[in-house]
Scaffold this motif. Structure first.
Motif, PDB file in Angstrom:
ATOM      1  N   THR A 178       0.813  -1.213   0.000  1.00  0.00           N
ATOM      2  CA  THR A 178       0.000   0.000   0.000  1.00  0.00           C
ATOM      3  C   THR A 178       0.850   1.269   0.000  1.00  0.00           C
ATOM      4  N   LEU A 179       2.039   1.200  -0.564  1.00  0.00           N
ATOM      5  CA  LEU A 179       2.940   2.354  -0.564  1.00  0.00           C
ATOM      6  C   LEU A 179       2.804   3.115  -1.885  1.00  0.00           C
ATOM      7  N   ARG A 180       2.318   4.319  -1.775  1.00  0.00           N
ATOM      8  CA  ARG A 180       2.079   5.197  -2.928  1.00  0.00           C
ATOM      9  C   ARG A 180       3.361   5.939  -3.281  1.00  0.00           C
ATOM     10  N   ALA A 181       3.778   5.864  -4.545  1.00  0.00           N
ATOM     11  CA  ALA A 181       5.055   6.465  -4.936  1.00  0.00           C
ATOM     12  C   ALA A 181       5.090   7.955  -4.646  1.00  0.00           C
ATOM     13  N   SER A 182       4.021   8.664  -4.964  1.00  0.00           N
ATOM     14  CA  SER A 182       4.048  10.121  -4.849  1.00  0.00           C
ATOM     15  C   SER A 182       4.047  10.605  -3.413  1.00  0.00           C
ATOM     16  N   ARG A 183       4.004   9.684  -2.437  1.00  0.00           N
ATOM     17  CA  ARG A 183       4.057  10.072  -1.028  1.00  0.00           C
ATOM     18  C   ARG A 183       5.454   9.850  -0.451  1.00  0.00           C
ATOM     19  N   LEU A 184       6.429   9.597  -1.308  1.00  0.00           N
ATOM     20  CA  LEU A 184       7.808   9.393  -0.871  1.00  0.00           C
ATOM     21  C   LEU A 184       8.656  10.596  -1.276  1.00  0.00           C
ATOM     22  N   SER A 185       9.567  10.961  -0.402  1.00  0.00           N
ATOM     23  CA  SER A 185      10.427  12.110  -0.681  1.00  0.00           C
ATOM     24  C   SER A 185      11.194  11.909  -1.978  1.00  0.00           C
ATOM     25  N   GLY A 186      11.684  10.693  -2.220  1.00  0.00           N
ATOM     26  CA  GLY A 186      12.458  10.413  -3.419  1.00  0.00           C
ATOM     27  C   GLY A 186      11.666  10.527  -4.704  1.00  0.00           C
ATOM     28  N   TYR A 187      10.352  10.526  -4.609  1.00  0.00           N
ATOM     29  CA  TYR A 187       9.481  10.697  -5.767  1.00  0.00           C
ATOM     30  C   TYR A 187       8.873  12.103  -5.801  1.00  0.00           C
ATOM     31  N   GLY A 188       9.437  13.011  -4.999  1.00  0.00           N
ATOM     32  CA  GLY A 188       9.042  14.404  -5.095  1.00  0.00           C
ATOM     33  C   GLY A 188       8.143  14.926  -3.995  1.00  0.00           C
ATOM     34  N   TYR A 189       7.808  14.085  -3.001  1.00  0.00           N
ATOM     35  CA  TYR A 189       6.934  14.550  -1.927  1.00  0.00           C
ATOM     36  C   TYR A 189       7.700  15.499  -1.010  1.00  0.00           C
ATOM     37  N   ASP A 217      26.838  -5.568   1.470  1.00  0.00           N
ATOM     38  CA  ASP A 217      27.434  -5.363   0.149  1.00  0.00           C
ATOM     39  C   ASP A 217      27.230  -6.555  -0.776  1.00  0.00           C
ATOM     40  N   ASP A 218      26.867  -7.696  -0.224  1.00  0.00           N
ATOM     41  CA  ASP A 218      26.644  -8.887  -1.043  1.00  0.00           C
ATOM     42  C   ASP A 218      25.167  -9.092  -1.382  1.00  0.00           C
ATOM     43  N   THR A 219      24.314  -8.184  -0.931  1.00  0.00           N
ATOM     44  CA  THR A 219      22.875  -8.407  -1.022  1.00  0.00           C
ATOM     45  C   THR A 219      22.240  -7.563  -2.118  1.00  0.00           C
ATOM     46  N   LEU A 220      21.531  -8.232  -3.023  1.00  0.00           N
ATOM     47  CA  LEU A 220      20.656  -7.552  -3.968  1.00  0.00           C
ATOM     48  C   LEU A 220      19.353  -7.260  -3.237  1.00  0.00           C
ATOM     49  N   LEU A 221      19.101  -5.980  -2.994  1.00  0.00           N
ATOM     50  CA  LEU A 221      17.912  -5.549  -2.270  1.00  0.00           C
ATOM     51  C   LEU A 221      16.928  -4.953  -3.270  1.00  0.00           C
ATOM     52  N   VAL A 222      15.723  -5.529  -3.326  1.00  0.00           N
ATOM     53  CA  VAL A 222      14.686  -5.074  -4.258  1.00  0.00           C
ATOM     54  C   VAL A 222      13.458  -4.703  -3.445  1.00  0.00           C
ATOM     55  N   LEU A 223      13.053  -3.441  -3.541  1.00  0.00           N
ATOM     56  CA  LEU A 223      11.888  -2.969  -2.810  1.00  0.00           C
ATOM     57  C   LEU A 223      10.815  -2.506  -3.795  1.00  0.00           C
ATOM     58  N   PHE A 224       9.568  -2.850  -3.512  1.00  0.00           N
ATOM     59  CA  PHE A 224       8.485  -2.448  -4.412  1.00  0.00           C
ATOM     60  C   PHE A 224       7.203  -2.221  -3.620  1.00  0.00           C
ATOM     61  N   GLY A 225       6.340  -1.375  -4.141  1.00  0.00           N
ATOM     62  CA  GLY A 225       4.980  -1.253  -3.643  1.00  0.00           C
ATOM     63  C   GLY A 225       4.075  -2.144  -4.465  1.00  0.00           C
ATOM     64  N   ASP A 226       3.218  -2.913  -3.809  1.00  0.00           N
ATOM     65  CA  ASP A 226       2.318  -3.772  -4.588  1.00  0.00           C
ATOM     66  C   ASP A 226       1.205  -2.963  -5.233  1.00  0.00           C
ATOM     67  N   HIS A 227       0.798  -1.892  -4.599  1.00  0.00           N
ATOM     68  CA  HIS A 227      -0.141  -0.904  -5.128  1.00  0.00           C
ATOM     69  C   HIS A 227       0.014   0.322  -4.252  1.00  0.00           C
ATOM     70  N   GLY A 228      -0.604   1.423  -4.645  1.00  0.00           N
ATOM     71  CA  GLY A 228      -0.536   2.628  -3.845  1.00  0.00           C
ATOM     72  C   GLY A 228      -1.757   2.790  -2.965  1.00  0.00           C
ATOM     73  N   GLU A 229      -2.177   4.027  -2.792  1.00  0.00           N
ATOM     74  CA  GLU A 229      -3.310   4.337  -1.922  1.00  0.00           C
ATOM     75  C   GLU A 229      -3.949   5.638  -2.389  1.00  0.00           C
ATOM     76  N   TYR A 288      -6.361   4.848 -11.074  1.00  0.00           N
ATOM     77  CA  TYR A 288      -5.818   6.197 -11.097  1.00  0.00           C
ATOM     78  C   TYR A 288      -4.392   6.182 -10.537  1.00  0.00           C
ATOM     79  N   GLU A 289      -3.651   7.251 -10.836  1.00  0.00           N
ATOM     80  CA  GLU A 289      -2.231   7.290 -10.496  1.00  0.00           C
ATOM     81  C   GLU A 289      -1.938   7.020  -9.019  1.00  0.00           C
ATOM     82  N   PRO A 290      -2.715   7.548  -8.072  1.00  0.00           N
ATOM     83  CA  PRO A 290      -2.361   7.284  -6.665  1.00  0.00           C
ATOM     84  C   PRO A 290      -2.284   5.803  -6.311  1.00  0.00           C
TER      85      PRO A 290
END
Length: 471
Positions: free
Chosen positions: A10-21, A242-254, A269-271
């Protein structure tokens, strides 16, 4: 080689600082992104949780697997469908999950030697619980090649963050219970109110200010960010960061009131469909890479498989990894290395839980075709010019009919190609079983002595509350 795949539910991209929030919701996620790659326009082709994760672990969208709904008794994933944890275990990885998707469908436990079910006495799961279960496993298996799936639910309703985090996101002097503030009335009098009264509103109290709910969501993200920082610190203590491939994703936003969706994840919709995807692998992924074009969640499986082949870790039988046929996902490595700016020219979208709809997202436009609006009022066709209207506020389907008709034809042709003569699982769901979340509302209404048809004609909060209290 160590791989940690992290679902940030339930993590919405546009609510993250790295995505401009503009608010400080995600300082550590931002650090991870600076140390690796951030995908600016990553999309969930299928929503919500069940179908999104099925796509991630198969590399195939719902029309390919046949799994298009959430919580449906009709959904079934054949055991012959290639499944990421199964593939990795066959190749020699230790596989583990701290997750509770098994409560939804049995296939989410496939392929794990260690499945640590995080379900507890409450319907929500604290990220501290996930870390408490994951950290000992990491300590025990730090010297092996492993695949670990972690599923954090903190951003999902009900929003119950530590109260000390809320003031960062809620203006000083505002009163969330001010009786003169009527901004919660549309949510309280929505057709879906019976469901959210039980699962959300009663746990928060008689809030009158809708901005308070938005602040609670932000505070939950900030709390989640701290749990991810703890995870990173643990990897560093174990000497395996340093040996770990870390992959993070949101399954959908909110959606936070947009399109009359109140703190939930439906609607194309985008959110809800624009999600974060961030990857870090020190020494293999260059720092600070930002990928500007379209990618999808189903791209993660082929990306992980290519990473393993590139690394060729000792003790892993690459021949047993296989290469699933018919994947919809495309490896992200060309975009990570700057050789391409996207994996897809457009994204096809689908949902079948609260509503049944499909859509297309291009660089400029989004077209949505709704087949069953559930507890919402939706036109059959929606078209948004995202260059002129990034908030998707003005439906131009009637004023630009040629664009709407062209995109609807494209959507229909794409669906027909994907089905290749098979029965449309969305159509089957609507006709044979109905929308799963409408059924949940009907059950709640029935317990209060109300019917769906009656409620749809007169959805007043006071009416439902009286009916409940009289039972």
């Amino acid at each position: 080689m160590k791989i940690i795949l992290v679902s940030l539910d339930t993590l919405r991209a546009s609510r993250l600082s790295g995505y401009g929030y503009g608010k400080p919701t995600s300082p550590h996620l931002d650090r991870i992104a600076r140390e690796g790659a951030l995908f600016e326009r990553a999309y969930a082709a299928d929503i919500p949780t069940e179908v999104a994760h099925t796509g991630i672990f198969t590399g195939k969208i719902g029309l390919t697997t046949g799994v298009v709904s959430h919580g449906s008794e009709l959904a079934h994933l054949t055991k012959s469908t290639p499944w990421l944890p199964t593939m990795l275990r066959s190749a020699g990885f230790e596989t583990a999950a701290v997750d509770n998707l098994y409560q939804l469908k049995e296939w989410f436990a496939r392929g794990y030697r260690y499945y640590i079910n995080s379900v507890g006495g409450n319907r929500w799961i604290d990220g501290k619980t996930v870390n408490k279960l994951a950290f000992p496993w990491l300590e025990q298996h730090k010297d092996e090649s492993f695949f670990l799936f972690l599923h954090y639910w903190d951003a999902h309703t009900p929003y119950l963050p530590p109260q000390e985090l809320v003031p960062q996101f809620y203006a000083a002097g505002r009163d969330p219970f001010d009786p003169g503030n009527k901004s919660m009335e549309p949510a309280y009098n929505h057709l879906a109110y019976p469901f959210f009264k039980h699962h959300h509103y009663d746990l928060i109290g008689e809030v009158t200010d809708s901005e308070y709910y938005d602040a609670l969501y932000d505070a939950e993200i900030r709390y989640l960010d701290d749990r991810l920082k703890e995870l990173d610190q643990h990897l560093e203590r174990l000497g395996i960061a340093d040996d770990t491939l870390l992959v993070l994703f949101g399954d959908h936003g909110e959606s936070l009131t947009e399109h009359n969706i109140y703190w939930d994840h439906c609607g194309l919709y985008e959110p809800t469909v624009h999600v974060p995807v961030i990857m870090r692998w020190p020494g293999r992924i260059a720092e600070g890479r930002r990928v500007p074009g379209f990618v999808q969640q189903v791209d993660l499986l082929p990306t992980i498989l290519e990473a393993i082949r590139r690394e060729s870790p000792a003790g892993i039988d690459l021949a047993k990894l296989g290469e699933p046929s018919g994947m919809d996902g495309i490896s992200l490595w060309r975009t990570i290395e700057g050789k391409a700016d996207r994996t897809h020219d457009r994204v096809y979208l689908s949902e079948c839980a609260w509503q049944a709809a499909r859509g297309i997202r291009t660089d400029r436009y989004k077209f949505i075709r709704t087949y069953d609006s559930g507890p919402f009022i939706r036109p059959e066709r929606e078209l948004y010019d995202l260059q002129e209207d990034p908030e998707e506020a003005v439906n131009v389907a009637e004023s630009q009919p040629e664009v709407a008709e062209r995109m609807e034809r494209e959507l229909e042709e794409w669906v027909a190609r994907k089905l290749a003569g098979r029965t449309d699982p969305m159509k089957r769901q609507i006709e044979e079983a109905g929308l799963p979340f409408r059924k949940r509302i009907e059950q709640i209404l029935a317990s209060a002595g109300l019917t769906w048809d009656d409620w749809r004609q007169n959805p007043l909060r006071e009416r439902f509350d009286r009916a409940v209290s009289s039972k």
